[in-house]
Design an enzyme around this catalytic site. Sequence first.
Site, mmCIF file in Angstrom:
data_model
loop_
_atom_site.group_PDB
_atom_site.id
_atom_site.type_symbol
_atom_site.label_atom_id
_atom_site.label_comp_id
_atom_site.label_asym_id
_atom_site.label_seq_id
_atom_site.Cartn_x
_atom_site.Cartn_y
_atom_site.Cartn_z
ATOM 1 N NE ARG A 1 -28.908 17.226 16.404
ATOM 2 C CZ ARG A 1 -28.692 18.327 17.131
ATOM 3 N NH1 ARG A 1 -29.604 19.279 17.159
ATOM 4 N NH2 ARG A 1 -27.575 18.471 17.812
ATOM 5 C CB ALA B 1 -0.915 -0.007 1.226
ATOM 6 N NE ARG C 1 -4.576 6.856 -14.173
ATOM 7 C CZ ARG C 1 -4.839 5.576 -14.437
ATOM 8 N NH1 ARG C 1 -3.926 4.652 -14.225
ATOM 9 N NH2 ARG C 1 -6.014 5.223 -14.892
ATOM 10 C CG ASP D 1 -4.042 -0.466 -5.412
ATOM 11 O OD1 ASP D 1 -3.866 -1.690 -5.222
ATOM 12 O OD2 ASP D 1 -3.343 0.208 -6.194
ATOM 13 C CG ASN E 1 -31.836 22.346 24.265
ATOM 14 O OD1 ASN E 1 -32.011 23.327 23.547
ATOM 15 N ND2 ASN E 1 -31.109 21.323 23.900
HETATM 16 C C1 UD1 Z 1 1.764 -5.091 -10.986
HETATM 17 C C2 UD1 Z 1 2.414 -6.379 -11.461
HETATM 18 C C3 UD1 Z 1 1.753 -6.835 -12.764
HETATM 19 C C4 UD1 Z 1 0.264 -7.014 -12.552
HETATM 20 C C5 UD1 Z 1 -0.344 -5.742 -11.988
HETATM 21 C C6 UD1 Z 1 -1.765 -5.992 -11.586
HETATM 22 C C7 UD1 Z 1 4.717 -6.254 -10.701
HETATM 23 C C8 UD1 Z 1 6.126 -5.972 -11.105
HETATM 24 N N1 UD1 Z 1 3.823 -6.145 -11.673
HETATM 25 O O1 UD1 Z 1 2.038 -4.129 -11.972
HETATM 26 O O2 UD1 Z 1 2.325 -8.076 -13.197
HETATM 27 O O3 UD1 Z 1 -0.357 -7.353 -13.784
HETATM 28 O O4 UD1 Z 1 0.371 -5.318 -10.805
HETATM 29 O O5 UD1 Z 1 -2.363 -4.800 -11.220
HETATM 30 O O6 UD1 Z 1 4.461 -6.584 -9.569
HETATM 31 N N2 UD1 Z 1 3.547 -0.879 -4.636
HETATM 32 C C9 UD1 Z 1 4.242 -0.593 -3.481
HETATM 33 N N3 UD1 Z 1 5.540 -0.239 -3.549
HETATM 34 C C10 UD1 Z 1 6.208 -0.168 -4.736
HETATM 35 C C11 UD1 Z 1 5.490 -0.450 -5.923
HETATM 36 C C12 UD1 Z 1 4.177 -0.809 -5.845
HETATM 37 O O7 UD1 Z 1 3.670 -0.642 -2.393
HETATM 38 O O8 UD1 Z 1 7.400 0.167 -4.714
HETATM 39 C C13 UD1 Z 1 2.148 -1.256 -4.561
HETATM 40 C C14 UD1 Z 1 1.268 -0.180 -5.186
HETATM 41 O O9 UD1 Z 1 0.800 0.708 -4.198
HETATM 42 C C15 UD1 Z 1 0.138 -0.990 -5.777
HETATM 43 C C16 UD1 Z 1 0.761 -2.345 -6.079
HETATM 44 O O10 UD1 Z 1 1.942 -2.413 -5.307
HETATM 45 O O11 UD1 Z 1 -0.888 -1.199 -4.850
HETATM 46 C C17 UD1 Z 1 1.031 -2.572 -7.537
HETATM 47 O O12 UD1 Z 1 1.912 -1.575 -7.989
HETATM 48 P P1 UD1 Z 1 1.818 -1.010 -9.451
HETATM 49 O O13 UD1 Z 1 2.949 -0.097 -9.664
HETATM 50 O O14 UD1 Z 1 0.454 -0.524 -9.699
HETATM 51 O O15 UD1 Z 1 2.063 -2.355 -10.268
HETATM 52 P P2 UD1 Z 1 1.842 -2.534 -11.799
HETATM 53 O O16 UD1 Z 1 2.939 -1.853 -12.523
HETATM 54 O O17 UD1 Z 1 0.472 -2.235 -12.161
#
Ligand code: UD1
Length: 461
Positions: free
Chosen positions: A335, A14, A20, A107, A388
Amino acid sequence: MTLMQSQLEILILAAGKGTRMRSDLPKVLHPLAGKPLLGHVVDTAHALGAARTCVVYGFGGEAVPQAMADDRLSFVLQAEQHGTGHAVKQALPHLADDSVVLVLYGDVPLIRPATLQPLVAAAQAGRLGLLTVNLAHPDGYGRIVRESGRVTRIVEHKDATPAERAIHEVNTGILAVPSRQLKRWIAELRNDNAQGEYYLTDVIALAVRDGVDVETHQPGHEWEVLGVNSKAQLAELERIHQNGIAQGLLEAGVTLLDPARLDVRGTLACGRDVVIDVNCVFEGRVELGDGVQVGAHCVLRNVRVAAGTRIDAFTLIDDAEIGAANRLGPFSRIRPGTRLARDVHVGNFVEIKNSQIDDGSKINHLSYVGDTTMGKRVNIGAGTITCNYDGANKHRTVIEDEVFVGSDTQLVAPVTVGRGATLGAGTTLTKDAPAGELTLSRAKQLTVAGWKRPVKQKKES
Ligand code: UD1
Ligand code: CA
């Protein structure tokens, strides 16, 4: 042979910024059905019986641990985000060596425990459990590469060849694996890829190398694995979630005049033959007894409503206990701290706060009743106000059984109206009114003989 189950530890990633969302609030704290996205995932972790749940947070600093305070959670800071593998690495020192680790995402809020159980079972059996899904539009996702049907690795979209990009089976990111192996593989990750990140997904190829079977499962519904990256996606998931709640209520026999226009931000428990009109919002814990009817556009928060009560349109109820066979609304506001007994009527533009109203009493029009104890079968005339608040302190009003309060009366608290008393219309009551008597405070009516209305003076021209 006895099967020793390894304990389950859950990692929730997380740390991402959620650019975005265009918000100062960390993405995982945005509410879905009134609860932070991360809260939904934490509930799922608890439902799976995790021995430990560890949240990796980053963007937004201490806001995430502060908002989620829960003894059963531990938090690990990932100060800089160098990829999902790097995020997992931060938490590894907190994990046991002989556990099973399930990786979830803060997320991705709608994942169901039933979908995750087979992955956990695979890891319990020494395999790597991986949740994949077939998407019509796989762009952006990591692709599942198979040889002769067996998974060999995951390739991220940005690193994929055109042939690999044609694969529709994608990685959801969710996986379960024995912790001992995970620790070993994470230590081997490198960031020589298109994004310069440590990819958690690279552990798949390492598992295959080490002869650990990769067992894939698919979710029952595609929406379970949808993530939130924008307000549009948040709104989409909110509707999916609300639709699920509405379907559950319909299956339980509740009449929803339009299941697409219902919002439950908490839990709603209904008896038999409950009817809910459109655009109602239920927050916190709400219980509706048998035969309760809720009109259009009502908001009920932390309320228990007993059987047979009818709540008409545009009524707001907050932290209250509503008895059986009441009639509330339209346009009533109840309330906190209010308790209505049986057969109570509260009408339009009536506000009641921190008051107990006993059986059969009626407050039908344009009144404010605050900090009041009211007996049985009392009738409150239109426009009655309990005063009151003296500007510094709140005081109570006591109205005993069978009192009749005339319209436009002010009761200046602290004050008591005795049993069966009548207050004349327009009274400003500043002293206790004795039981059984008529009390009134208005001046005697008089007629000024021969009085003429002023007339407009003619302008000189
Ligand atoms: C990742 C996967 C991808 C998959 C996709 C699904 C990897 C390398 N790739 O890609 O194969 O199809 O999710 O949605 O894992 N996060 C951290 N710290 C970091 C990076 C990410 O906590 O340093 C968390 C983000 O908050 C997020 C999740 O990991 O909740 C996924 O990160 P994101 O960068 O969205 O991964 P994708 O590139 O979409
Ligand atoms: Ca990324």
